[in-house]
Design a protein around this motif. Structure first.
Motif, short mmCIF file in Angstrom:
data_model
loop_
_atom_site.label_atom_id
_atom_site.label_comp_id
_atom_site.label_asym_id
_atom_site.label_seq_id
_atom_site.Cartn_x
_atom_site.Cartn_y
_atom_site.Cartn_z
N GLN A 31 0.86 -1.19 0.00
CA GLN A 31 0.00 0.00 0.00
C GLN A 31 0.89 1.23 0.00
N CYS A 32 0.43 2.27 -0.67
CA CYS A 32 1.18 3.53 -0.69
C CYS A 32 0.20 4.68 -0.88
N TYR A 56 3.79 7.64 2.26
CA TYR A 56 3.66 6.59 3.27
C TYR A 56 3.48 5.25 2.56
N ALA A 57 4.09 4.19 3.09
CA ALA A 57 3.93 2.84 2.55
C ALA A 57 4.13 1.83 3.66
N ASN A 58 3.52 0.65 3.48
CA ASN A 58 3.69 -0.40 4.49
C ASN A 58 4.92 -1.26 4.25
N GLN A 92 10.44 4.80 10.01
CA GLN A 92 9.19 4.16 10.38
C GLN A 92 8.42 5.08 11.31
N ASP A 95 0.93 5.75 11.65
CA ASP A 95 -0.09 6.53 10.99
C ASP A 95 -1.38 5.71 10.97
N GLN A 98 -1.12 2.12 12.27
CA GLN A 98 -0.27 1.17 11.56
C GLN A 98 1.17 1.70 11.52
N THR A 99 2.11 0.79 11.53
CA THR A 99 3.51 1.17 11.35
C THR A 99 3.78 1.28 9.86
N MET A 100 4.21 2.47 9.44
CA MET A 100 4.43 2.74 8.02
C MET A 100 5.85 3.28 7.81
N ALA A 102 7.92 6.17 5.91
CA ALA A 102 7.55 7.49 5.39
C ALA A 102 8.81 8.31 5.14
#
Length: 185
Positions: A31-32, A56-58, A92, A95, A98-100, A102
């Motif tokens: 995801q982004c 942001y991305a996982n 990290q 957000d 969730q831990t993302m 960035a």
């Protein structure tokens, strides 16, 4: 004593067996998304603020590209480009629970020049995320483990358009000017 250690060994073996199955079953879908974040919200003509476009991305970022030009023309203000981000500066963050991963992709200085609505345009990004595995050297105890890129995921992200309402700065009374230590002409 031996039955306790035997039970403990069986429980440990079962835990390791089911723990590895459940860990392998959880694979994150990449995801982004992008957000526009302001250092503060400008309210009056003449105010300025720092505008950050944060990706942001996982999964960890490998690289990113922006299709938009660095110079943005907006109505009612000036948007001056200051810096482009680098994937090396990702960190990290939390957000929405969730831990993302960035990092700041673009940075601008916004100066509001007239009253009315100022619209910050949306920006498009092409992002490459990576899945990594840890490689350890069992023969060298002191060597650090390395990350190896296993899979790449290509995604597109778009920041939302943001609108600011700018007003004329209120006039100050003579009493307020004198309290501030300035001279009254």
């Amino acid at each position: 004593m031996s039955t306790l250690s035997t039970r403990f060994r069986w429980l440990l073996a079962l835990f390791l067996l089911f723990g590895t199955f459940s860990a392998g079953a959880q694979k994150a879908k990449p995801q982004c998304y992008a957000k526009i974040e302001l250092s503060h919200t400008p309210k009056f003509v003449g105010d300025s603020c720092l505008v950050n476009i944060v990706l942001y991305a996982n999964l960890p970022f490998v690289e990113f590209k922006s299709k938009d030009t660095a110079k943005q023309k907006i109505k009612g203000g000036t948007l001056r480009h200051t810096a482009d981000g680098a994937v090396d500066h990702q960190q990290q963050v939390r957000d929405n629970g969730q831990t993302m991963f960035a990092f700041i992709a673009r940075q601008y200085v916004l100066r509001c020049e007239s009253e009315g609505k100022v619209e910050l345009p949306a920006q498009n990004f092409e992002v490459l995320l990576g899945t990594y595995v840890i490689e350890e050297n069992p023969y060298d105890f002191f060597s650090p483990s390395r990350l190896r890129l296993v899979e790449r995921h290509r995604l597109k992200a778009k920041s939302s358009q943001q609108t600011l309402e700018i007003e004329e700065r209120p006039k100050r009374t003579t009493r307020e000017v004198m309290r501030s230590g300035q001279q009254v002409i």
